[in-house]
Scaffold this active site. Sequence first.
Site, short mmCIF file in Angstrom:
data_model
loop_
_atom_site.label_atom_id
_atom_site.label_comp_id
_atom_site.label_asym_id
_atom_site.label_seq_id
_atom_site.Cartn_x
_atom_site.Cartn_y
_atom_site.Cartn_z
N HIS A 37 49.79 54.15 -73.65
CA HIS A 37 50.02 54.83 -72.37
C HIS A 37 48.71 55.36 -71.79
O HIS A 37 48.47 55.26 -70.57
CB HIS A 37 50.97 56.01 -72.56
N GLN A 155 59.57 43.15 -68.85
CA GLN A 155 59.73 44.23 -67.88
C GLN A 155 58.74 44.09 -66.74
O GLN A 155 59.10 44.24 -65.56
CB GLN A 155 59.54 45.57 -68.59
N SER A 187 53.57 51.64 -80.16
CA SER A 187 54.88 51.91 -79.60
C SER A 187 55.31 53.31 -80.01
O SER A 187 54.94 53.78 -81.10
CB SER A 187 55.90 50.89 -80.11
N SER A 188 56.08 53.96 -79.15
CA SER A 188 56.62 55.26 -79.50
C SER A 188 57.53 55.17 -80.72
O SER A 188 57.74 56.15 -81.43
CB SER A 188 57.42 55.82 -78.31
#
Length: 284
Positions: A37, A155, A187-188
């Site tokens: 992010h 996405q 990744s979270s």
Amino acid sequence: MFIFKRVVHLQDWIQKQKAEGSKVGFVPTMGALHNGHLSLVEKSREECDVTIVSIFVNPKQFNDPGDLVKYPKPIEKDLELLYKAGVEVVFLPEVEDIYPPGMETAIDFDPGPAASTMEGEFRPGHFSGMAEVVYRLLKITTPDCLFMGQKDFQQFSIIRKLIADFDLNVNLVMCPTIREDNGLAMSSRNVRLSPEAREKASIIHSTLVSKKASFAEGGTVEEIKSQFFEIMKNENFKPEYIAVVDGYTLNPVTSFDDADQIVVCCAVFVEDVRLIDNLIWKNT
């Protein structure tokens, strides 16, 4: 760093920035931030005068209610990371701010076959919810540039079509996948893996890398799929899919000459944590 929770307050601030000639960058997130992010934030700050980051866990993107409940929400840590990254504004809306009672927020958007394959096949309704919230966020923030990561390639492709279909005045920028030292895509969800599984999961990326040569040299998609599934199962992982697609249409390809851009995408369960990854095999 400003933190806005109400749409009207955020829009007042944006209007003032644009009146002063500022170029606005936008990074939509669901929080639980990591270096992936932050790489989007860095790119936005390079290309724009001000950067807005939203943190909103969109309930319409979760077809499994349990997954929504388990989704991490370390808001204090997220805000600290964004402050240190130099973000000007964080937008922290509630569900009623994004989907106000009485307001019709559904959009007449058909992503076509791109939404029914891969993630769309295994997560029904995910992309309609994702497209709806991104459209709503773009209408709220009216950015000049939208920054999204390659890790969620499907996405990205669907949002590219959304922007084209609605003729939205925003420049969509794809930023490369950021990986851990062992190659695992950040990744979270990675925080839910044991240290051992987190290390072993590096084989997902290394396998995608190694199979590029096989495909370029004439290997079939079925052979690559079979080999991928075998490698994952040998690690006691549960592979869900692997697909080799045209990077623009997401239609399947069968040879290296079928498209100018070829992307391999996959999803694998590791310790019941669903991980996705992709690699661009060709881009001419």
